[in-house]
Design an enzyme around this catalytic site. Structure first.
Site, PDB file in Angstrom:
ATOM      1  CD  GLU A   1      24.964  64.269  66.564  1.00 41.44           C
ATOM      2  OE1 GLU A   1      24.890  63.589  67.604  1.00 41.44           O
ATOM      3  OE2 GLU A   1      24.309  64.008  65.532  1.00 41.44           O
TER       4      GLU A   1
ATOM      5  CD  GLU B   1      27.674  59.691  65.110  1.00 42.23           C
ATOM      6  OE1 GLU B   1      28.550  59.803  64.211  1.00 42.23           O
ATOM      7  OE2 GLU B   1      27.342  60.635  65.846  1.00 42.23           O
TER       8      GLU B   1
HETATM    9  N1  COA Z   1      29.491  55.184  75.364  1.00 44.65           N
HETATM   10  C1  COA Z   1      29.654  54.428  76.456  1.00 44.65           C
HETATM   11  N2  COA Z   1      30.864  54.062  76.928  1.00 44.65           N
HETATM   12  C2  COA Z   1      31.934  54.463  76.231  1.00 44.65           C
HETATM   13  C3  COA Z   1      31.837  55.234  75.067  1.00 44.65           C
HETATM   14  C4  COA Z   1      30.538  55.615  74.640  1.00 44.65           C
HETATM   15  N3  COA Z   1      30.347  56.377  73.558  1.00 44.65           N
HETATM   16  N4  COA Z   1      33.084  55.475  74.605  1.00 44.65           N
HETATM   17  C5  COA Z   1      33.929  54.861  75.446  1.00 44.65           C
HETATM   18  N5  COA Z   1      33.235  54.242  76.431  1.00 44.65           N
HETATM   19  C6  COA Z   1      33.763  53.503  77.573  1.00 44.65           C
HETATM   20  C7  COA Z   1      34.492  52.232  77.172  1.00 44.65           C
HETATM   21  O1  COA Z   1      33.606  51.157  77.034  1.00 44.65           O
HETATM   22  C8  COA Z   1      35.450  52.059  78.331  1.00 44.65           C
HETATM   23  O2  COA Z   1      34.681  51.547  79.396  1.00 44.65           O
HETATM   24  P1  COA Z   1      35.318  50.519  80.460  1.00 44.65           P
HETATM   25  O3  COA Z   1      36.493  51.229  81.028  1.00 44.65           O
HETATM   26  O4  COA Z   1      34.208  50.247  81.397  1.00 44.65           O
HETATM   27  O5  COA Z   1      35.693  49.319  79.630  1.00 44.65           O
HETATM   28  C9  COA Z   1      35.821  53.493  78.698  1.00 44.65           C
HETATM   29  O6  COA Z   1      34.770  54.308  78.176  1.00 44.65           O
HETATM   30  C10 COA Z   1      37.129  53.966  78.112  1.00 44.65           C
HETATM   31  O7  COA Z   1      37.092  53.762  76.688  1.00 44.65           O
HETATM   32  P2  COA Z   1      38.373  53.264  75.899  1.00 44.65           P
HETATM   33  O8  COA Z   1      37.977  53.117  74.475  1.00 44.65           O
HETATM   34  O9  COA Z   1      38.955  52.080  76.576  1.00 44.65           O
HETATM   35  O10 COA Z   1      39.346  54.499  76.106  1.00 44.65           O
HETATM   36  P3  COA Z   1      40.417  55.091  75.113  1.00 44.65           P
HETATM   37  O11 COA Z   1      41.080  56.190  75.842  1.00 44.65           O
HETATM   38  O12 COA Z   1      41.250  54.006  74.532  1.00 44.65           O
HETATM   39  O13 COA Z   1      39.573  55.721  73.887  1.00 44.65           O
HETATM   40  C11 COA Z   1      37.811  56.989  72.866  1.00 44.65           C
HETATM   41  C12 COA Z   1      38.714  56.802  74.101  1.00 44.65           C
HETATM   42  C13 COA Z   1      36.824  58.057  73.171  1.00 44.65           C
HETATM   43  C14 COA Z   1      38.670  57.411  71.666  1.00 44.65           C
HETATM   44  C15 COA Z   1      37.106  55.651  72.537  1.00 44.65           C
HETATM   45  O14 COA Z   1      36.496  55.175  73.715  1.00 44.65           O
HETATM   46  C16 COA Z   1      36.048  55.748  71.474  1.00 44.65           C
HETATM   47  O15 COA Z   1      36.348  55.790  70.307  1.00 44.65           O
HETATM   48  N6  COA Z   1      34.763  55.754  71.897  1.00 44.65           N
HETATM   49  C17 COA Z   1      33.661  55.668  71.000  1.00 44.65           C
HETATM   50  C18 COA Z   1      33.392  56.955  70.289  1.00 44.65           C
HETATM   51  C19 COA Z   1      32.162  56.808  69.426  1.00 44.65           C
HETATM   52  O16 COA Z   1      32.085  55.926  68.604  1.00 44.65           O
HETATM   53  N7  COA Z   1      31.198  57.694  69.626  1.00 44.65           N
HETATM   54  C20 COA Z   1      29.982  57.669  68.890  1.00 44.65           C
HETATM   55  C21 COA Z   1      28.982  56.844  69.597  1.00 44.65           C
HETATM   56  S1  COA Z   1      27.539  56.604  68.606  1.00 44.65           S
END
Ligand code: COA
Length: 688
Positions: A103, A123
């Site tokens: 966004e 989302e």
């Molecule tokens: N908000 C808060 N914390 C988040 C987050 C978010 N949107 N996305 C990731 N994190 C945190 C994880 O909980 C993890 O925390 P920890 O190390 O304390 O356990 C850390 O960030 C790393 O995330 P992780 O998923 O383990 O890393 P990755 O490299 O495997 O993947 C992403 C990275 C970004 C691809 C994956 O974290 C992801 O898909 N995040 C969500 C994206 C999302 O759905 N966004 C929309 C939110 S409404």
């Protein structure tokens, strides 16, 4: 930390800095606002370059903030200010730009992306809808169809696809450098994305998106609400639709579905090597032995071929070697056909896996995983051979689903080498890995299991030794409760339908047909001598196997599968059930779908509570992970214990006490449920 800003002559730089994934929380929002104020006070700027520090642009809103009331400043207001800036903002994305990250990117006037960047609105995967304009800006920029594809099922697009659909203007290896130099004039004078005309209505595209989302994210409300909002982009002025989007976002994030999906999101990320084990060095995984080239062993070998240099797949004789090679080849070809691997990867992975009947070929392996026939005698023979063939420090793992690994370990000179690594079929696809800790299992063996899980991208869950560990022990109770209902007044399709209605992809009988009825049968026979004679035992499942009704593989099980199709209801089954009930002198009653669901879920919860109380599972959320990732429990319900916490321990206890009037053994409440009621705690709060 948060947001830093600076300028170099005519270029301003705004850097988002919130390790590890630049989640956009209140500090980032505040920082962005300060950056905007600062930029507006500067003279002589030509462009603003917005980028993320570290490995990503931004992974979305900080999901942790979804559990508290919204905190100012709000992202939609910040994005409006970015759009209204006289100086054009250029988004330079790398890694990921997801959710609120996308966004933010959309509020920029120009957008550059590094190759390999994933851009999306995931989302709905978290049970919410976009909350800062994606449902309005994205369709204006890329068209209704493309926006629906991205928002309705939350699947991101690659930088290349984003370039094709107009979401990014250019792809460059170093997006930040490119954003400083690329020619703005090339794209003419641009208006903000929110000022673009409404996209054209397209009833067919909406209909298609609704049915695709209903199939893919079955029973979930967020995808349909997100589609409603995207549809509004074709009808309403931007500001009006934005208000609707925001209201919907704020309301939906409070709902049970969103809370359950958040719970699983964080549980998955929390499933990693425990702190007390963290510093233990694991064994190297360069050379791995798999014993048993059947469907399971071949799939494990294929999965590990992605991370190891050498895999020795051991079979008993040359026929077995041939079959093992065929099994591996089938998986490789299927993965190739589905586009999961390239041709050269397929060749490389096939060449890594060497099937043999000779244990001495595995001489340098540091890890062996036994996936042989489920018999204590067979397992003991395999481990004696492995002990002889492999280096002394090599970790020995068994993929047993039920057997006592302490008994297997007894035959080893060094029993601490043995660990359970319970994969789920198909092992190269299913995410769950139960890591079973025997009485003598060493920390190195456990750490090696965790290391393997991490490298394979699996979700590791630590389990103690008991029959069936966490998942299969709960499954056995689920099936027992279902068989009792079958006898007492239902049929497989009513039971299946009730559980599908609850959210399972398939019910217990269709699932049994898929995996084969003979496996559970062999297990029941093994347990027969230990069975409490006072416990009700339903014979019908045994009779099915005795009659050769083994499920899909024999074309007939609880259902019929004519010519490989199906499942088709088989009226013969109802006769069979009535006959069994008659001989067992059971007076059959009637059970509707809510009652079926209630009983099957209570049976599972009661067993899971015992598993937690005995310390077989470390936490309620580990049970949630097992049930969701390995057994098809609906993700949007957050897992079995999360669901149990929604019902509440008191309500569960009351229902179990009522049911125990019918059958005191079957419905005896777990001591943990009583403890939770007495202490007023949730299952998720229980610690042994
Ligand atoms: N908000 C808060 N914390 C988040 C987050 C978010 N949107 N996305 C990731 N994190 C945190 C994880 O909980 C993890 O925390 P920890 O190390 O304390 O356990 C850390 O960030 C790393 O995330 P992780 O998923 O383990 O890393 P990755 O490299 O495997 O993947 C992403 C990275 C970004 C691809 C994956 O974290 C992801 O898909 N995040 C969500 C994206 C999302 O759905 N966004 C929309 C939110 S409404």
């Amino acid at each position: 930390m948060a947001v830093t800003f600076s300028r170099d002559e005519q270029i301003a730089f705004v850097e988002i800095d919130n390790a590890p994934v630049n989640a956009i929380g209140v500090a980032i929002r505040q920082g962005l606002l300060e950056a905007i104020d600062w930029i507006e006070g500067q003279g002589g700027l030509e462009r603003v370059v917005l980028f993320g520090k570290g490995r990503v642009f931004a992974a979305g809103a900080d999901v942790k903030e979804f559990d508290v009331a919204p905190i100012e400043p709000h992202l939609p207001d910040i994005l409006s200010r970015i759009e209204a800036c006289e100086i054009p903002w250029i988004g330079a994305a790398h890694g990921v730009a997801l959710g609120a990250g996308l966004e933010l990117f959309l509020a920029c006037r120009y957008r550059i992306s590094a190759p390999g960047t994933q851009l999306g609105s995931p989302e709905v995967i978290l049970g919410v809808v976009p909350g800062a304009g994606a449902t309005q800006r994205l369709p204006r920029l890329v068209g209704l169809e493309q926006a629906l594809k991205m928002i309705s099922i939350g699947k991101p697009v690659s930088a290349r696809e984003a370039l094709e659909n107009g979401l990014v203007d250019e792809v460059a290896e170093d997006a930040v450098s490119h954003a400083q130099t690329f020619d703005l004039a090339k794209f003419g004078k641009r208006v903000a994305v929110s000022r673009l005309p409404n996209p054209e209505a397209n009833v067919e595209a909406i209909k298609f998106a609704r049915s695709a989302a209903a199939k893919r994210l079955k029973n979930q409300t967020a995808p349909q609400k997100a589609i409603d909002l995207v549809e509004l982009a074709t009808e309403l002025p931007f500001e009006e639709a934005m208000k609707r989007e925001r209201d919907c976002f704020l309301q939906i994030r409070e709902g049970a579905e969103a809370k359950a999906l958040r719970h699983i999101f964080f549980a998955e990320r929390g499933a990693r090597i425990p702190k007390w084990l963290g510093k233990t060095e694991s064994e190297q995984l360069a050379s791995v032995v798999i014993v048993g080239g059947g469907t399971m062993g071949a799939a494990i070998a294929y999965a590990i071929s992605a991370i190891a240099k050498k895999i020795t797949l051991i079979e008993t004789d040359e026929d077995g070697v041939l079959r093992a090679n065929e099994n591996v080849n089938r998986i490789v070809q299927a993965s190739l056909k589905r586009g999961l691997i390239s041709k050269s990867q397929a060749e490389q992975r096939s060449s890594i896996i060497q099937a043999t009947a000779d244990y001495s070929k595995a001489g340098d392996a540091n890890l062996a995983i036994e996936a042989a026939f489920e018999s204590m005698e067979v397992k003991k023979t395999v481990f004696l051979a492995l002990e002889k063939a492999l280096p002394k420090q090599a970790i020995l793992a068994t993929n047993t689903s039920y057997l006592d690994i302490d008994k297997i370990a007894e035959i080893l000179k060094n029993p601490s080498r043995l660990v359970g690594l319970h994969f789920f079929a198909p092992a190269h696809i299913m995410k769950l890995l139960e890591i079973v800790r025997g009485e003598k299992t060493s920390d190195v063996a456990l750490a090696t299991g965790y290391d393997l899980a991490r490298k394979l991208g699996k979700i590791p869950v630590l389990a103690g030794v008991c029959d069936g560990f966490i998942g299969n022990r709960i499954l056995a109770r689920y099936r027992e409760a279902a068989d009792i209902l079958l006898m007492d007044g239902t049929n497989p399709w009513e039971l299946d339908e009730a559980m599908v209605e609850f959210g399972y992809a398939m019910g217990p009988y269709e699932a049994q047909d898929l995996s084969g009825l003979d496996i559970a049968f062999a297990n029941r026979k093994r347990l027969a001598p230990m069975r409490d004679p006072n416990r009700r035992y339903i014979l019908i499942s045994d009779r099915m196997v005795e009659e050769g009704r083994l499920g899909r593989k024999t074309g007939v099980g609880w259902y019929r599968y004519p010519g490989g199709s199906g499942p088709v209801i088989d009226p013969l089954i109802e006769d069979l059930i009535r006959e069994e009930a008659y001989f067992a002198k059971v007076e059959r009653g009637e059970y509707d779908a809510p009652e079926i669901k209630r009983r099957l879920l209570l049976a599972m919860i009661n067993e899971a509570a015992e598993i937690l109380h005995e310390g077989i599972a470390q936490s309620a959320s580990d049970i949630d992970l097992v049930t969701v990732s390995g057994y098809g429990f609906p993700r949007w319900r957050g897992g079995l214990m999360h669901y149990a916490d929604q019902l509440g321990a008191s309500a569960i206890l009351k229902q179990l006490e009522e049911l125990s009037d019918e059958d005191p053994l079957m419905w005896k409440p777990s001591s943990l449920i009583i403890k939770c009621v007495n202490e007023g705690i949730r299952f998720s709060e229980y610690q042994k």
